[in-house]
Motif scaffolding. Structure first.
Motif, PDB file in Angstrom:
ATOM      1  N   ILE A  43      38.243  37.633 -31.925  1.00 23.93           N
ATOM      2  CA  ILE A  43      37.381  37.778 -33.099  1.00 23.93           C
ATOM      3  C   ILE A  43      38.166  38.394 -34.246  1.00 23.93           C
ATOM      4  O   ILE A  43      38.058  37.955 -35.397  1.00 23.93           O
ATOM      5  CB  ILE A  43      36.143  38.632 -32.756  1.00 23.93           C
ATOM      6  CG1 ILE A  43      35.226  37.880 -31.799  1.00 23.93           C
ATOM      7  CG2 ILE A  43      35.387  39.021 -34.024  1.00 23.93           C
ATOM      8  CD1 ILE A  43      34.067  38.712 -31.270  1.00 23.93           C
ATOM      9  N   ARG A  79      32.672  33.139 -31.202  1.00 21.00           N
ATOM     10  CA  ARG A  79      33.351  34.195 -30.449  1.00 21.00           C
ATOM     11  C   ARG A  79      32.445  35.411 -30.265  1.00 21.00           C
ATOM     12  O   ARG A  79      32.531  36.112 -29.258  1.00 21.00           O
ATOM     13  CB  ARG A  79      34.658  34.571 -31.120  1.00 21.00           C
ATOM     14  CG  ARG A  79      35.700  33.473 -31.008  1.00 21.00           C
ATOM     15  CD  ARG A  79      36.946  33.812 -31.807  1.00 21.00           C
ATOM     16  NE  ARG A  79      37.897  32.737 -31.781  1.00 21.00           N
ATOM     17  CZ  ARG A  79      38.901  32.651 -30.922  1.00 21.00           C
ATOM     18  NH1 ARG A  79      39.082  33.587 -30.017  1.00 21.00           N
ATOM     19  NH2 ARG A  79      39.746  31.649 -30.975  1.00 21.00           N
ATOM     20  N   LEU A  80      31.575  35.657 -31.251  1.00 19.20           N
ATOM     21  CA  LEU A  80      30.630  36.759 -31.107  1.00 19.20           C
ATOM     22  C   LEU A  80      29.665  36.484 -29.955  1.00 19.20           C
ATOM     23  O   LEU A  80      29.318  37.394 -29.192  1.00 19.20           O
ATOM     24  CB  LEU A  80      29.857  36.970 -32.411  1.00 19.20           C
ATOM     25  CG  LEU A  80      28.934  38.183 -32.462  1.00 19.20           C
ATOM     26  CD1 LEU A  80      29.704  39.474 -32.225  1.00 19.20           C
ATOM     27  CD2 LEU A  80      28.212  38.236 -33.795  1.00 19.20           C
ATOM     28  N   VAL A 129      34.029  32.535 -35.737  1.00 16.25           N
ATOM     29  CA  VAL A 129      33.750  33.945 -35.446  1.00 16.25           C
ATOM     30  C   VAL A 129      32.379  34.084 -34.780  1.00 16.25           C
ATOM     31  O   VAL A 129      32.222  34.826 -33.815  1.00 16.25           O
ATOM     32  CB  VAL A 129      33.848  34.807 -36.723  1.00 16.25           C
ATOM     33  CG1 VAL A 129      33.392  36.232 -36.456  1.00 16.25           C
ATOM     34  CG2 VAL A 129      35.278  34.803 -37.250  1.00 16.25           C
TER      35      VAL A 129
END
Length: 96
Positions: free
Chosen positions: A78, A59-60, A56
């Motif tokens: 996400i 992906r952020l 995550v």
């Protein structure tokens, strides 16, 4: 408008990551108090959660680099990764 939504979403995910860090810390504390077999299982589960959390986070980073129009696609990834973390956390909570 998309820029504001993107920023609000980023803040939401960062807060979620902090909450997940706290969940992982709880598991680490439980692992220290557990017997050898349970500790091994918990350690594996902790590593799995850490990997999901880092997915995550990665992906952020992609979200922050994405243009205002393309961030919706990154957001979907996400959301999926976040749902996978939550599912794994719920299963661990039930077991330990």
């Amino acid at each position: 408008m998309d820029k504001e939504k993107k920023e609000a979403y980023r803040k939401k995910i960062e807060a979620q990551l902090e909450e997940w860090d706290a969940h992982i810390d709880v598991l680490k504390a439980r692992a220290k108090q557990a017997g050898a077999d349970a500790r091994l299982q918990l350690d594996k589960q902790i590593e799995d959660l850490k990997a999901r959390r880092e997915n995550v986070r990665h992906r952020l980073t992609e979200l922050q680099q994405a243009g205002d129009e393309a961030w919706h696609k990154v957001r979907d990834g996400i959301d999926k990764a976040g749902a996978e973390f939550k599912s794994a956390w719920e299963k661990i909570k039930e077991r330990f």
